[in-house]
Design a protein around this motif. Structure first.
Motif, PDB file in Angstrom:
ATOM      1  N   THR A   1     -16.326  -3.453  -0.980  1.00 57.85           N
ATOM      2  CA  THR A   1     -17.207  -4.267  -0.394  1.00 57.85           C
ATOM      3  C   THR A   1     -16.635  -5.518   0.093  1.00 57.85           C
ATOM      4  N   THR A   2     -15.661  -5.873  -0.479  1.00 67.09           N
ATOM      5  CA  THR A   2     -15.116  -7.230  -0.189  1.00 67.09           C
ATOM      6  C   THR A   2     -13.830  -7.227   0.544  1.00 67.09           C
ATOM      7  N   ASN A   3     -12.757  -7.077  -0.160  1.00 65.64           N
ATOM      8  CA  ASN A   3     -11.345  -6.932   0.341  1.00 65.64           C
ATOM      9  C   ASN A   3     -11.148  -6.055   1.425  1.00 65.64           C
ATOM     10  N   ASP A   4     -11.729  -4.792   1.326  1.00 61.65           N
ATOM     11  CA  ASP A   4     -11.269  -3.719   2.407  1.00 61.65           C
ATOM     12  C   ASP A   4     -12.037  -4.189   3.926  1.00 61.65           C
ATOM     13  N   ILE A   5     -13.103  -4.655   3.545  1.00 54.15           N
ATOM     14  CA  ILE A   5     -14.051  -5.006   4.626  1.00 54.15           C
ATOM     15  C   ILE A   5     -13.146  -6.214   5.318  1.00 54.15           C
ATOM     16  N   THR A   6     -12.807  -7.362   4.612  1.00 52.41           N
ATOM     17  CA  THR A   6     -11.942  -8.223   5.236  1.00 52.41           C
ATOM     18  C   THR A   6     -10.688  -7.674   5.978  1.00 52.41           C
ATOM     19  N   GLN A   7     -10.116  -6.605   5.435  1.00 54.02           N
ATOM     20  CA  GLN A   7      -9.018  -6.201   6.244  1.00 54.02           C
ATOM     21  C   GLN A   7      -9.436  -5.501   7.581  1.00 54.02           C
TER      22      GLN A   7
ATOM     23  N   ALA B   1       5.793   0.814  11.240  1.00 59.42           N
ATOM     24  CA  ALA B   1       4.429   1.309  10.963  1.00 59.42           C
ATOM     25  C   ALA B   1       4.370   2.291  10.195  1.00 59.42           C
ATOM     26  N   ARG B   2       5.038   3.164  10.241  1.00 58.82           N
ATOM     27  CA  ARG B   2       5.171   4.684   9.711  1.00 58.82           C
ATOM     28  C   ARG B   2       5.159   4.406   8.110  1.00 58.82           C
ATOM     29  N   PHE B   3       6.312   3.663   8.043  1.00 57.94           N
ATOM     30  CA  PHE B   3       6.753   3.638   6.217  1.00 57.94           C
ATOM     31  C   PHE B   3       5.636   2.708   5.506  1.00 57.94           C
ATOM     32  N   ALA B   4       5.106   1.846   6.490  1.00 58.78           N
ATOM     33  CA  ALA B   4       4.136   0.683   5.890  1.00 58.78           C
ATOM     34  C   ALA B   4       2.893   1.285   5.580  1.00 58.78           C
ATOM     35  N   MET B   5       2.240   2.406   6.244  1.00 59.33           N
ATOM     36  CA  MET B   5       1.019   3.008   6.099  1.00 59.33           C
ATOM     37  C   MET B   5       0.790   3.279   4.891  1.00 59.33           C
ATOM     38  N   PRO B   6       1.729   4.328   4.100  1.00 59.38           N
ATOM     39  CA  PRO B   6       1.493   4.524   2.697  1.00 59.38           C
ATOM     40  C   PRO B   6       1.571   3.464   1.701  1.00 59.38           C
ATOM     41  N   MET B   7       2.162   2.532   1.972  1.00 66.09           N
ATOM     42  CA  MET B   7       2.403   1.371   1.091  1.00 66.09           C
ATOM     43  C   MET B   7       1.201   0.500   1.097  1.00 66.09           C
ATOM     44  N   PHE B   8       0.480   0.305   1.805  1.00 67.93           N
ATOM     45  CA  PHE B   8      -0.709  -0.438   2.277  1.00 67.93           C
ATOM     46  C   PHE B   8      -1.806   0.603   1.484  1.00 67.93           C
ATOM     47  N   GLN B   9      -1.674   1.550   1.542  1.00 69.12           N
ATOM     48  CA  GLN B   9      -2.880   2.407   0.834  1.00 69.12           C
ATOM     49  C   GLN B   9      -2.707   2.182  -0.511  1.00 69.12           C
ATOM     50  N   LEU B  10      -1.443   2.070  -1.197  1.00 71.71           N
ATOM     51  CA  LEU B  10      -1.296   1.788  -2.474  1.00 71.71           C
ATOM     52  C   LEU B  10      -1.512   0.618  -2.763  1.00 71.71           C
ATOM     53  N   VAL B  11      -1.330  -0.700  -1.923  1.00 68.18           N
ATOM     54  CA  VAL B  11      -1.751  -1.861  -2.140  1.00 68.18           C
ATOM     55  C   VAL B  11      -3.272  -2.040  -2.475  1.00 68.18           C
ATOM     56  N   GLN B  12      -4.043  -1.226  -1.759  1.00 71.93           N
ATOM     57  CA  GLN B  12      -5.425  -1.317  -1.977  1.00 71.93           C
ATOM     58  C   GLN B  12      -6.043  -0.658  -3.202  1.00 71.93           C
TER      59      GLN B  12
ATOM     60  N   MET C   1      -0.899  -4.624  11.400  1.00 73.14           N
ATOM     61  CA  MET C   1      -2.322  -4.513  10.630  1.00 73.14           C
ATOM     62  C   MET C   1      -3.212  -3.142  10.558  1.00 73.14           C
ATOM     63  N   ILE C   2      -3.020  -2.554  11.710  1.00 74.06           N
ATOM     64  CA  ILE C   2      -3.717  -1.248  11.883  1.00 74.06           C
ATOM     65  C   ILE C   2      -3.589  -0.276  10.704  1.00 74.06           C
ATOM     66  N   PRO C   3      -2.523  -0.054  10.207  1.00 73.64           N
ATOM     67  CA  PRO C   3      -2.271   0.868   8.831  1.00 73.64           C
ATOM     68  C   PRO C   3      -3.226   0.252   7.671  1.00 73.64           C
ATOM     69  N   ARG C   4      -2.844  -0.733   7.720  1.00 74.43           N
ATOM     70  CA  ARG C   4      -3.572  -1.525   6.366  1.00 74.43           C
ATOM     71  C   ARG C   4      -4.884  -1.170   6.666  1.00 74.43           C
ATOM     72  N   ALA C   5      -5.468  -1.501   7.713  1.00 75.22           N
ATOM     73  CA  ALA C   5      -6.978  -1.734   8.026  1.00 75.22           C
ATOM     74  C   ALA C   5      -7.242  -0.084   7.963  1.00 75.22           C
ATOM     75  N   GLN C   6      -6.715   0.805   8.510  1.00 75.79           N
ATOM     76  CA  GLN C   6      -6.694   2.102   8.638  1.00 75.79           C
ATOM     77  C   GLN C   6      -6.978   2.578   6.843  1.00 75.79           C
ATOM     78  N   ALA C   7      -6.098   2.207   6.109  1.00 74.83           N
ATOM     79  CA  ALA C   7      -6.270   2.474   4.502  1.00 74.83           C
ATOM     80  C   ALA C   7      -7.547   1.965   4.323  1.00 74.83           C
ATOM     81  N   SER C   8      -8.140   0.845   4.540  1.00 75.90           N
ATOM     82  CA  SER C   8      -9.160   0.171   4.052  1.00 75.90           C
ATOM     83  C   SER C   8     -10.288   0.942   4.579  1.00 75.90           C
ATOM     84  N   ALA C   9     -10.332   1.297   5.837  1.00 77.77           N
ATOM     85  CA  ALA C   9     -11.438   1.974   6.669  1.00 77.77           C
ATOM     86  C   ALA C   9     -11.771   3.305   5.991  1.00 77.77           C
ATOM     87  N   VAL C  10     -10.840   4.054   5.381  1.00 82.89           N
ATOM     88  CA  VAL C  10     -10.735   5.448   4.770  1.00 82.89           C
ATOM     89  C   VAL C  10     -11.742   5.136   3.439  1.00 82.89           C
TER      90      VAL C  10
END
Ligand SMILES: Nc1ncnc2c1ncn2[C@@H]1O[C@H](COP(=O)(O)OP(=O)(O)O)[C@@H](O)[C@H]1O
Ligand SMILES: [Mg+2]
Length: 573
Positions: free
Chosen positions: A116-122, A174-185, A295-304
């Motif tokens: 409700t907080t961090n993910d939406i900010t992303q 971007a390709r390598f960062a995407m899974p990392m950002f999912q893990l960050v969340q 930023m898109i991969p990170r936000a994408q992880a949050s959007a999911v």
């Protein structure tokens, strides 16, 4: 993420406005180098002061218009992104409110808070940058290329070689960062969980001297998060320097070849200067684009993760039409079974009984025998897997949850109070309850005494989690909150456990008077609490093993007799 963007609809007008303004800004920005090269090549070379002044003035005007457009676009863009994320937070919160306990169990409270907080900010941040860059970057790149080609084809070709290098590196990163950002969340979830448990469990942690253990646990979660965040950001950190190197290398190359062509008289100085500026604009746009792609991969992880909440279908829903009945307070279980998700055995099975108005029905049994599970099915915290729960002759699944719960005064096993005054907390049970009604409820709940001893009486503040009142006082306030409702059905889930025998007895005597016309269901561990109930159900491992009055049960229910013997002996000693 596209699904989430549907929520942008109400803002379409502002979005169009923003995009138009950015369009204006881009055009002005593209024209500045052009004007400058005119000043140099015509004005300076020919020494035409009035030409310089004229074109210079025009430049100033163009720059002013561009700046104004840019500022306004930023303002509108921020309005869209922030407004949108407010809507989204509201949506997620409302969805979570509609969840039954099953969904809470499956996602987890800590994760729901992050979502409700961090993910939406992303998501908000990526919308902000997308609004700006989606229009600006492509136009800028194409426009600058065209302008620059017009000035000199040979020099501009250099850029064509550099762009693919750029795109490939952006794509790879971007390709390598995407899974990392999912893990960050995920790690943020974990960190939230540890912090939450620590803050709510401080007393237990201290008394068991587990501070060190908890510190380590926190450290581990913290380090886990740091590690992956560092890794992801290091990868992202490569982008900027890479861009700068590419930018400067291209400028050097353009200067090198440009200078030779100027020497040969094939190119004018002003045009060379303009080309260099255009290259700068192109590279800047590419940098911004690449930031967006970061930023898109990170936000994408949050959007999911946000969509997971929004898409979750609560198991417990309101029926299309709510049935009503003339009865008041009849609770009936018909062969009810329930099994928690992942449990080996059903928590309760084959439960049948009827509780009528004016009666006190008690449920007794060891811990884990299923008492709470039974009473939690009446306000529909869980739905029966088999059989039916009926209130006033209607299956609870055929009633709206609001209507159903309207009839119930529920006192949970673990008393929960909210921040606010004592009055606020009691009024939670009945909106707009007068001080008289509240006083009466407190009297019955045996809470009047300690409330009146407080300096500010009803206006005394309750701390977060009710930590500034004792366990027994908390229970009594939460009983008063149920009483003030004057419900048809009272449910007390082990609500007298923190009371001493004397208060327990006084409270039950007062309650009996108060609940004369209502149906009362009391869950208890102590025989003395329920001895005088009209009917007692004895529960063992999810089954009813005894059903009758105290005297009947003492005679013909072994398990009940065991409970009585063990407790009476305990009191005599
Ligand atoms: N949320 C839950 N998820 C899984 N199992 C549960 C949950 N709540 C209770 N149980 C299990 O169901 C059984 C009955 O629990 P409960 O109704 O709370 O017992 P009581 O109130 O009589 O102490 C226990 O074995 C308990 O472990
Ligand atoms: Mg219980």
């Amino acid at each position: 993420m596209l699904r989430l963007f549907k929520g942008l609809k109400p803002y379409w007008l502002t979005i169009v406005g923003t995009l138009l303004l950015i369009f204006v800004f881009t055009l002005t920005d593209l024209n500045l180098p052009n004007l400058m090269s005119d000043i140099v090549d015509t004005g300076i070379v020919e020494g035409d002061i009035s030409y310089i002044l004229r074109v210079g003035g025009l430049m100033l005007l163009v720059a002013l218009v561009g700046t104004a457009a840019s500022i306004l676009a930023n303002y509108l863009g921020a309005k869209v992104a922030i407004g949108y994320s407010r809507d989204l937070r509201q949506q997620v919160f409302e969805k979570v409110e509609s969840f039954s306990l099953n969904e809470f169990n499956s996602i987890g409270t800590a994760s729901l808070i992050t979502r409700t907080t961090n993910d939406i900010t992303q998501v908000q941040q990526v919308i902000l940058i997308m609004l700006r860059m989606m229009v600006q970057a492509p136009i800028m790149i194409v426009g600058a290329l065209i302008m620059s080609f017009e000035k000199d084809v040979e020099l501009t070709k250099i850029i064509i070689y550099i762009i693919p290098i750029l795109f490939i590196s952006i794509f790879l990163i971007a390709r390598f960062a995407m899974p990392m950002f999912q893990l960050v969340q995920k790690r943020i979830d974990k960190l939230n969980l540890v912090v939450r448990e620590n803050l709510t469990g401080t007393r237990v942690i201290r008394v068991f001297n587990k501070q060190k253990f908890e510190e380590d646990r926190f450290n581990e979660a913290n380090l886990d998060l740091t590690k992956i965040a560092m890794k992801a950001n290091r990868l992202m950190g490569l982008l900027m320097p890479l861009m700068m190197v590419l930018l400067n290398v291209s400028i050097v190359i353009v200067m090198w070849f440009g200078a030779q062509r100027v020497d040969l008289g094939e190119l004018q100085v002003g045009n060379l200067m303009a080309i260099i500026q255009y290259i700068g604009q192109i590279m800047f746009s590419l940098m911004m684009l690449s930031m967006m792609f970061v930023m898109i991969p990170r936000a994408q992880a949050s959007a999911v993760r946000i969509n997971e909440v929004l898409n979750m279908q609560p198991i417990i829903n309101d029926p299309k039409t709510s049935k009503t009945s003339d009865l008041h307070g009849v609770v009936e279980f018909k062969d009810v079974s329930y099994e928690y998700e992942g449990a080996e055995n059903p928590a309760i099975s084959g439960i049948s009984f009827t509780a009528k108005p004016g009666e006190i029905l008690a449920i007794i049994g060891g811990t884990g025998s299923g008492k709470s599970t039974i009473v939690n099915m009446i306000p529909r915290f869980y739905d029966a897997a088999k059989g039916q729960v009926l209130v006033n002759g209607i299956d609870v699944r055929d009633m709206s949850q609001e209507e159903l719960r309207q009839k119930i005064g529920y006192v949970p096993q673990k008393a929960v109070l909210f921040t606010g005054t004592i009055r606020d907390n009691i009024q939670y049970g009945l909106e707009g309850a007068t001080d008289e009604q509240i006083q009466h409820a407190l009297d019955v709940a045996q809470a009047a005494d300690f409330v009146s001893k407080k300096k500010e009486g009803l206006d005394s503040e309750i701390a977060q989690g009710g930590t500034n009142v004792s366990g027994g006082q908390k229970q009594r306030l939460s009983i008063a909150r149920a009483i003030v409702r004057k419900p048809e059905i009272y449910i007390f889930d082990d609500s007298f456990s923190a009371l001493d025998f004397k208060t327990d007895a006084k409270l039950r005597a007062a309650l009996k008077e108060e609940t004369k016309e209502a149906t009362t269901i009391i869950v208890a561990q102590r025989v003395s609490t329920i001895m005088d109930a009209d009917r007692i159900l004895v529960l063992n491992e999810g089954h009813i093993v005894g059903d009758g009055t105290h005297d009947e049960l003492v005679r013909n229910c072994d398990i009940y007799k065991e409970i009585v013997d063990s407790q009476l002996k305990g009191e005599e000693e």
